[in-house]
Design an enzyme around this catalytic site. Structure first.
Site, mmCIF file in Angstrom:
data_model
loop_
_atom_site.group_PDB
_atom_site.id
_atom_site.type_symbol
_atom_site.label_atom_id
_atom_site.label_comp_id
_atom_site.label_asym_id
_atom_site.label_seq_id
_atom_site.Cartn_x
_atom_site.Cartn_y
_atom_site.Cartn_z
ATOM 1 N N THR A 155 48.185 34.034 43.545
ATOM 2 C CA THR A 155 46.503 34.190 43.741
ATOM 3 C C THR A 155 46.125 35.374 43.847
ATOM 4 O O THR A 155 45.157 35.539 44.630
ATOM 5 C CB THR A 155 46.283 33.206 45.056
ATOM 6 O OG1 THR A 155 46.966 34.479 46.355
ATOM 7 C CG2 THR A 155 46.922 31.793 45.405
ATOM 8 N N GLY A 173 43.607 37.901 43.025
ATOM 9 C CA GLY A 173 42.292 38.030 41.865
ATOM 10 C C GLY A 173 41.019 36.412 41.857
ATOM 11 O O GLY A 173 40.885 37.021 41.173
ATOM 12 N N THR A 174 41.913 35.966 42.744
ATOM 13 C CA THR A 174 40.958 34.889 43.358
ATOM 14 C C THR A 174 39.425 35.168 43.011
ATOM 15 O O THR A 174 38.425 34.658 42.921
ATOM 16 C CB THR A 174 41.064 33.769 44.735
ATOM 17 O OG1 THR A 174 41.692 35.078 45.507
ATOM 18 C CG2 THR A 174 42.420 33.492 44.087
ATOM 19 N N GLY A 175 39.321 36.028 44.098
ATOM 20 C CA GLY A 175 37.610 36.335 44.643
ATOM 21 C C GLY A 175 36.880 37.643 43.727
ATOM 22 O O GLY A 175 36.039 36.697 42.923
ATOM 23 N N CYS A 176 37.443 38.424 42.494
ATOM 24 C CA CYS A 176 36.984 38.542 41.142
ATOM 25 C C CYS A 176 36.764 37.916 40.260
ATOM 26 O O CYS A 176 35.698 37.194 40.062
ATOM 27 C CB CYS A 176 37.611 39.728 40.917
ATOM 28 S SG CYS A 176 38.287 41.167 41.979
ATOM 29 N N LYS A 185 33.322 32.256 50.978
ATOM 30 C CA LYS A 185 34.725 31.568 51.547
ATOM 31 C C LYS A 185 35.587 31.460 51.803
ATOM 32 O O LYS A 185 36.291 31.975 53.318
ATOM 33 C CB LYS A 185 34.816 33.016 50.179
ATOM 34 C CG LYS A 185 33.780 33.076 48.549
ATOM 35 C CD LYS A 185 34.883 34.397 47.997
ATOM 36 C CE LYS A 185 35.119 35.438 48.282
ATOM 37 N NZ LYS A 185 35.424 36.697 47.327
#
Ligand code: ADP
Ligand SMILES: Cc1ncc(COP(=O)(O)OP(=O)(O)O)c(N)n1
Length: 262
Positions: free
Chosen positions: A206, A208-211, A175
Protein backbone atom coordinates in the site's frame (compact mmCIF):
# COMPACT_ATOMS: atom_id res chain seq x y z
CA UNK A 1 -6.09 19.17 -31.50
CA UNK A 2 -6.97 17.87 -28.01
CA UNK A 3 -4.96 19.26 -25.10
CA UNK A 4 -5.40 17.37 -21.82
CA UNK A 5 -5.98 19.32 -18.58
CA UNK A 6 -2.68 20.29 -16.92
CA UNK A 7 -1.99 19.35 -13.31
CA UNK A 8 1.02 20.35 -11.23
CA UNK A 9 2.47 18.39 -8.33
CA UNK A 10 4.76 20.16 -5.85
CA UNK A 11 6.35 17.28 -3.96
CA UNK A 12 9.40 15.15 -3.20
CA UNK A 13 10.90 12.35 -5.27
CA UNK A 14 10.61 8.70 -4.17
CA UNK A 15 13.41 6.81 -5.93
CA UNK A 16 11.42 3.57 -5.55
CA UNK A 17 8.59 5.01 -7.66
CA UNK A 18 5.74 4.18 -5.26
CA UNK A 19 4.98 7.56 -3.66
CA UNK A 20 5.91 11.22 -4.12
CA UNK A 21 6.34 12.82 -7.52
CA UNK A 22 6.50 9.44 -9.26
CA UNK A 23 3.11 8.31 -7.88
CA UNK A 24 1.61 11.70 -8.65
CA UNK A 25 2.66 11.75 -12.32
CA UNK A 26 1.53 8.15 -12.91
CA UNK A 27 -1.85 8.92 -11.34
CA UNK A 28 -2.24 12.08 -13.41
CA UNK A 29 -1.55 10.15 -16.61
CA UNK A 30 -3.91 7.33 -15.62
CA UNK A 31 -6.66 9.91 -15.11
CA UNK A 32 -6.20 11.55 -18.50
CA UNK A 33 -4.27 14.68 -17.55
CA UNK A 34 -0.86 16.15 -18.36
CA UNK A 35 1.21 15.96 -15.16
CA UNK A 36 3.96 18.48 -14.37
CA UNK A 37 6.26 18.72 -11.36
CA UNK A 38 8.01 21.10 -9.01
CA UNK A 39 10.50 19.00 -7.07
CA UNK A 40 11.01 20.04 -3.42
CA UNK A 41 13.28 17.26 -2.15
CA UNK A 42 14.97 14.07 -3.24
CA UNK A 43 14.66 10.92 -1.16
CA UNK A 44 16.62 7.70 -1.43
CA UNK A 45 13.68 5.39 -0.73
CA UNK A 46 12.55 1.85 -1.43
CA UNK A 47 10.13 -0.76 -0.14
CA UNK A 48 12.01 -0.89 3.19
CA UNK A 49 11.97 2.83 4.07
CA UNK A 50 13.71 6.15 3.49
CA UNK A 51 17.50 5.88 3.48
CA UNK A 52 18.22 9.57 2.88
CA UNK A 53 16.58 12.90 2.06
CA UNK A 54 17.89 16.16 0.60
CA UNK A 55 15.95 19.40 0.21
CA UNK A 56 16.21 21.57 -2.88
CA UNK A 57 16.94 25.27 -2.36
CA UNK A 58 13.85 27.50 -2.18
CA UNK A 59 15.17 29.32 -5.24
CA UNK A 60 15.00 26.08 -7.28
CA UNK A 61 11.41 25.51 -6.15
CA UNK A 62 10.41 29.04 -7.15
CA UNK A 63 12.15 28.73 -10.53
CA UNK A 64 10.42 25.42 -11.41
CA UNK A 65 7.06 26.88 -10.41
CA UNK A 66 7.61 30.01 -12.55
CA UNK A 67 8.66 27.92 -15.57
CA UNK A 68 5.47 25.87 -15.42
CA UNK A 69 2.91 28.45 -14.39
CA UNK A 70 4.08 31.39 -16.51
CA UNK A 71 4.22 29.44 -19.79
CA UNK A 72 2.05 26.33 -19.59
CA UNK A 73 -0.53 27.19 -16.93
CA UNK A 74 -2.24 24.85 -14.48
CA UNK A 75 -5.81 23.68 -14.02
CA UNK A 76 -5.13 22.09 -10.62
CA UNK A 77 -2.22 21.82 -8.18
CA UNK A 78 -1.36 19.14 -5.63
CA UNK A 79 1.23 19.47 -2.86
CA UNK A 80 3.01 16.65 -1.03
CA UNK A 81 6.33 16.43 0.85
CA UNK A 82 7.49 19.97 1.64
CA UNK A 83 10.12 19.02 4.22
CA UNK A 84 11.16 22.28 5.92
CA UNK A 85 9.58 25.50 7.25
CA UNK A 86 11.35 27.44 4.49
CA UNK A 87 9.95 25.25 1.70
CA UNK A 88 6.44 25.25 3.18
CA UNK A 89 6.56 29.05 3.35
CA UNK A 90 7.90 29.32 -0.21
CA UNK A 91 5.23 27.03 -1.64
CA UNK A 92 2.41 28.71 0.31
CA UNK A 93 3.46 32.09 -1.09
CA UNK A 94 3.49 30.69 -4.66
CA UNK A 95 0.08 29.05 -4.22
CA UNK A 96 -1.44 32.33 -3.07
CA UNK A 97 -1.22 33.55 -6.69
CA UNK A 98 -2.91 30.46 -8.20
CA UNK A 99 -6.61 30.63 -9.06
CA UNK A 100 -6.85 26.89 -9.94
CA UNK A 101 -7.98 24.45 -7.22
CA UNK A 102 -5.25 23.31 -4.83
CA UNK A 103 -5.13 19.91 -3.10
CA UNK A 104 -2.86 19.96 -0.02
CA UNK A 105 -1.69 16.57 1.23
CA UNK A 106 0.08 17.65 4.45
CA UNK A 107 2.62 14.82 4.30
CA UNK A 108 4.25 14.30 7.71
CA UNK A 109 5.65 10.80 8.09
CA UNK A 110 6.11 7.92 5.62
CA UNK A 111 4.49 4.51 6.08
CA UNK A 112 7.78 3.28 7.57
CA UNK A 113 7.84 6.07 10.17
CA UNK A 114 10.42 8.29 8.45
CA UNK A 115 9.84 12.03 8.97
CA UNK A 116 9.17 13.87 5.71
CA UNK A 117 8.35 17.19 7.41
CA UNK A 118 10.36 18.90 10.15
CA UNK A 119 8.43 19.36 13.40
CA UNK A 120 9.36 23.06 13.18
CA UNK A 121 7.32 23.31 9.93
CA UNK A 122 3.98 22.34 11.48
CA UNK A 123 3.05 25.86 12.41
CA UNK A 124 3.69 27.19 8.89
CA UNK A 125 1.57 24.35 7.50
CA UNK A 126 -1.27 25.40 9.81
CA UNK A 127 -1.07 29.15 9.26
CA UNK A 128 0.17 29.55 5.67
CA UNK A 129 -0.28 26.34 3.67
CA UNK A 130 -3.70 25.05 4.76
CA UNK A 131 -5.45 28.38 4.06
CA UNK A 132 -4.47 28.03 0.37
CA UNK A 133 -6.15 24.61 0.04
CA UNK A 134 -9.36 23.88 -1.82
CA UNK A 135 -9.13 20.41 -0.26
CA UNK A 136 -6.76 19.29 2.54
CA UNK A 137 -6.24 15.51 2.81
CA UNK A 138 -4.59 14.61 6.15
CA UNK A 139 -4.29 11.02 7.32
CA UNK A 140 -5.00 10.31 10.98
CA UNK A 141 -1.39 10.82 12.12
CA UNK A 142 -1.31 14.18 10.33
CA UNK A 143 -4.65 15.14 11.92
CA UNK A 144 -3.16 14.40 15.34
CA UNK A 145 0.05 16.33 14.58
CA UNK A 146 -1.77 19.37 13.21
CA UNK A 147 -4.81 19.60 15.49
CA UNK A 148 -4.18 17.39 18.52
CA UNK A 149 -7.40 15.46 17.76
CA UNK A 150 -6.92 11.69 18.14
CA UNK A 151 -9.20 9.61 15.90
CA UNK A 152 -9.89 6.12 17.25
CA UNK A 153 -13.15 5.43 15.43
CA UNK A 154 -15.33 6.83 12.66
CA UNK A 155 -17.32 8.99 15.08
CA UNK A 156 -14.14 10.99 15.93
CA UNK A 157 -13.65 11.99 12.29
CA UNK A 158 -16.25 14.81 12.45
CA UNK A 159 -14.30 16.49 15.26
CA UNK A 160 -11.08 16.03 13.31
CA UNK A 161 -12.57 17.61 10.18
CA UNK A 162 -13.91 20.58 12.14
CA UNK A 163 -10.45 21.15 13.65
CA UNK A 164 -8.75 20.98 10.22
CA UNK A 165 -11.32 23.38 8.70
CA UNK A 166 -10.38 25.92 11.41
CA UNK A 167 -7.07 26.41 9.57
CA UNK A 168 -8.87 27.64 6.46
CA UNK A 169 -9.08 24.99 3.72
CA UNK A 170 -12.44 25.05 1.85
CA UNK A 171 -12.86 21.27 2.30
CA UNK A 172 -11.28 18.70 4.60
CA UNK A 173 -10.94 15.05 3.60
CA UNK A 174 -10.10 13.01 6.70
CA UNK A 175 -8.62 9.68 5.54
CA UNK A 176 -9.50 6.70 7.68
CA UNK A 177 -7.00 4.36 6.05
CA UNK A 178 -5.24 3.76 9.39
CA UNK A 179 -8.40 2.53 11.17
CA UNK A 180 -9.63 -1.06 10.91
CA UNK A 181 -12.71 -2.34 9.08
CA UNK A 182 -13.94 -0.67 5.90
CA UNK A 183 -11.69 2.10 4.52
CA UNK A 184 -13.85 5.12 5.38
CA UNK A 185 -13.00 8.77 4.67
CA UNK A 186 -14.99 11.88 5.57
CA UNK A 187 -15.22 14.86 3.20
CA UNK A 188 -16.82 18.03 4.53
CA UNK A 189 -16.84 21.78 4.04
CA UNK A 190 -18.53 22.29 7.40
CA UNK A 191 -22.00 22.14 5.85
CA UNK A 192 -22.12 19.24 3.42
CA UNK A 193 -20.89 15.88 4.68
CA UNK A 194 -19.89 13.00 2.38
CA UNK A 195 -18.80 9.65 3.79
CA UNK A 196 -16.72 7.58 1.35
CA UNK A 197 -16.69 3.90 2.16
CA UNK A 198 -14.78 1.13 0.37
CA UNK A 199 -13.92 -2.43 1.32
CA UNK A 200 -10.53 -2.71 3.04
CA UNK A 201 -8.19 -4.71 0.84
CA UNK A 202 -5.96 -6.87 2.94
CA UNK A 203 -2.92 -6.11 0.82
CA UNK A 204 0.34 -5.11 2.50
CA UNK A 205 1.51 -3.40 -0.72
CA UNK A 206 0.00 0.00 0.00
CA UNK A 207 2.97 2.35 -0.40
CA UNK A 208 1.80 5.64 -1.89
CA UNK A 209 -1.93 5.52 -1.08
CA UNK A 210 -2.11 9.11 0.16
CA UNK A 211 -0.13 10.63 -2.73
CA UNK A 212 -2.22 8.68 -5.21
CA UNK A 213 -5.54 9.77 -3.70
CA UNK A 214 -4.57 13.47 -3.56
CA UNK A 215 -3.23 13.45 -7.14
CA UNK A 216 -6.35 11.72 -8.39
CA UNK A 217 -8.49 14.41 -6.74
CA UNK A 218 -6.39 17.12 -8.43
CA UNK A 219 -6.67 15.36 -11.81
CA UNK A 220 -10.46 15.12 -11.57
CA UNK A 221 -10.73 18.77 -10.44
CA UNK A 222 -8.71 19.74 -13.52
CA UNK A 223 -11.31 17.91 -15.63
CA UNK A 224 -13.95 20.18 -14.10
CA UNK A 225 -15.49 17.95 -11.41
CA UNK A 226 -16.90 19.52 -8.27
CA UNK A 227 -14.98 18.65 -5.09
CA UNK A 228 -17.41 15.87 -4.00
CA UNK A 229 -17.37 14.40 -7.53
CA UNK A 230 -13.57 14.55 -7.72
CA UNK A 231 -13.12 12.91 -4.32
CA UNK A 232 -15.60 10.11 -5.14
CA UNK A 233 -13.81 9.36 -8.44
CA UNK A 234 -10.40 9.49 -6.74
CA UNK A 235 -11.54 7.12 -3.99
CA UNK A 236 -12.66 4.62 -6.64
CA UNK A 237 -9.30 4.92 -8.40
CA UNK A 238 -7.17 4.50 -5.26
CA UNK A 239 -9.27 1.57 -4.05
CA UNK A 240 -8.62 -0.28 -7.33
CA UNK A 241 -4.93 0.63 -7.17
CA UNK A 242 -4.67 -0.76 -3.60
CA UNK A 243 -6.46 -3.98 -4.57
CA UNK A 244 -3.92 -4.44 -7.38
CA UNK A 245 -0.87 -3.43 -5.26
CA UNK A 246 2.13 -5.64 -5.92
CA UNK A 247 5.31 -6.93 -4.32
CA UNK A 248 8.49 -5.02 -5.13
CA UNK A 249 11.68 -5.39 -3.10
CA UNK A 250 11.60 -6.99 0.34
CA UNK A 251 9.19 -4.65 2.09
CA UNK A 252 5.97 -2.76 1.33
CA UNK A 253 5.31 -2.66 -2.41
CA UNK A 254 3.44 0.10 -4.26
CA UNK A 255 -0.19 0.44 -5.26
CA UNK A 256 -0.70 -0.23 -8.96
CA UNK A 257 -1.25 3.09 -10.74
CA UNK A 258 -1.83 1.29 -14.03
CA UNK A 259 -4.56 -1.08 -12.75
CA UNK A 260 -7.14 0.22 -15.21
CA UNK A 261 -4.82 -0.58 -18.13
CA UNK A 262 -4.57 -4.28 -17.25
N1 ADP B 1 -6.09 -1.47 3.00
C1 ADP B 1 -6.86 -0.55 2.39
N2 ADP B 1 -7.91 -0.94 1.64
C2 ADP B 1 -8.69 -0.03 1.02
N3 ADP B 1 -8.48 1.31 1.10
C3 ADP B 1 -7.46 1.76 1.85
C4 ADP B 1 -6.59 0.86 2.53
N4 ADP B 1 -5.63 1.60 3.18
C5 ADP B 1 -5.90 2.90 2.90
N5 ADP B 1 -7.01 3.01 2.13
C6 ADP B 1 -7.57 4.24 1.55
O1 ADP B 1 -6.50 4.88 0.85
C7 ADP B 1 -6.63 6.29 0.92
C8 ADP B 1 -5.37 6.89 1.52
O2 ADP B 1 -5.46 6.77 2.93
P1 ADP B 1 -4.24 6.55 3.93
O3 ADP B 1 -3.56 5.27 3.60
O4 ADP B 1 -4.80 6.70 5.30
O5 ADP B 1 -3.30 7.77 3.53
P2 ADP B 1 -1.73 7.98 3.77
O6 ADP B 1 -1.00 7.25 2.69
O7 ADP B 1 -1.59 9.47 3.66
O8 ADP B 1 -1.41 7.45 5.14
C9 ADP B 1 -7.90 6.55 1.72
O9 ADP B 1 -8.99 6.66 0.82
C10 ADP B 1 -8.03 5.29 2.57
O10 ADP B 1 -9.35 5.04 3.03
C1 LIG C 1 8.78 11.60 -1.45
C2 LIG C 1 7.64 11.08 -0.67
N1 LIG C 1 6.53 11.83 -0.56
C3 LIG C 1 5.46 11.37 0.16
C4 LIG C 1 5.52 10.15 0.80
C5 LIG C 1 4.36 9.64 1.61
O1 LIG C 1 3.48 9.10 0.74
P1 LIG C 1 2.11 8.36 1.08
O2 LIG C 1 1.28 8.36 -0.13
O3 LIG C 1 1.54 8.95 2.32
O4 LIG C 1 2.59 6.89 1.24
P2 LIG C 1 3.24 6.09 2.40
O5 LIG C 1 4.60 6.60 2.71
O6 LIG C 1 2.26 6.25 3.54
O7 LIG C 1 3.27 4.73 1.83
C6 LIG C 1 6.68 9.38 0.64
N2 LIG C 1 6.80 8.18 1.22
N3 LIG C 1 7.74 9.88 -0.09
Amino acid sequence: MYTPPRVLTVAGSDSGGGAGIQADLKTMLALGTHGMSVLTAVTAQNSLGVQGAWDLPAEAVRAQFRSVVDDIGVQAVKTGMLSSPELVETVAALLAEVTAPVVVDPVGVSKHGDALLAATALDVVRTKLLPTATVATPNLDEVAQLTGVQVHEEADMRRAAAAVLEFGPRWALIKGGHLSGDAVDLLTDGEQEHWLRAPRHDNRHTHGTGCTLASAIAARLAHGDTVPEAVAAAKEYVTGAIEAGFRLGEGIGPVDHGWRLR
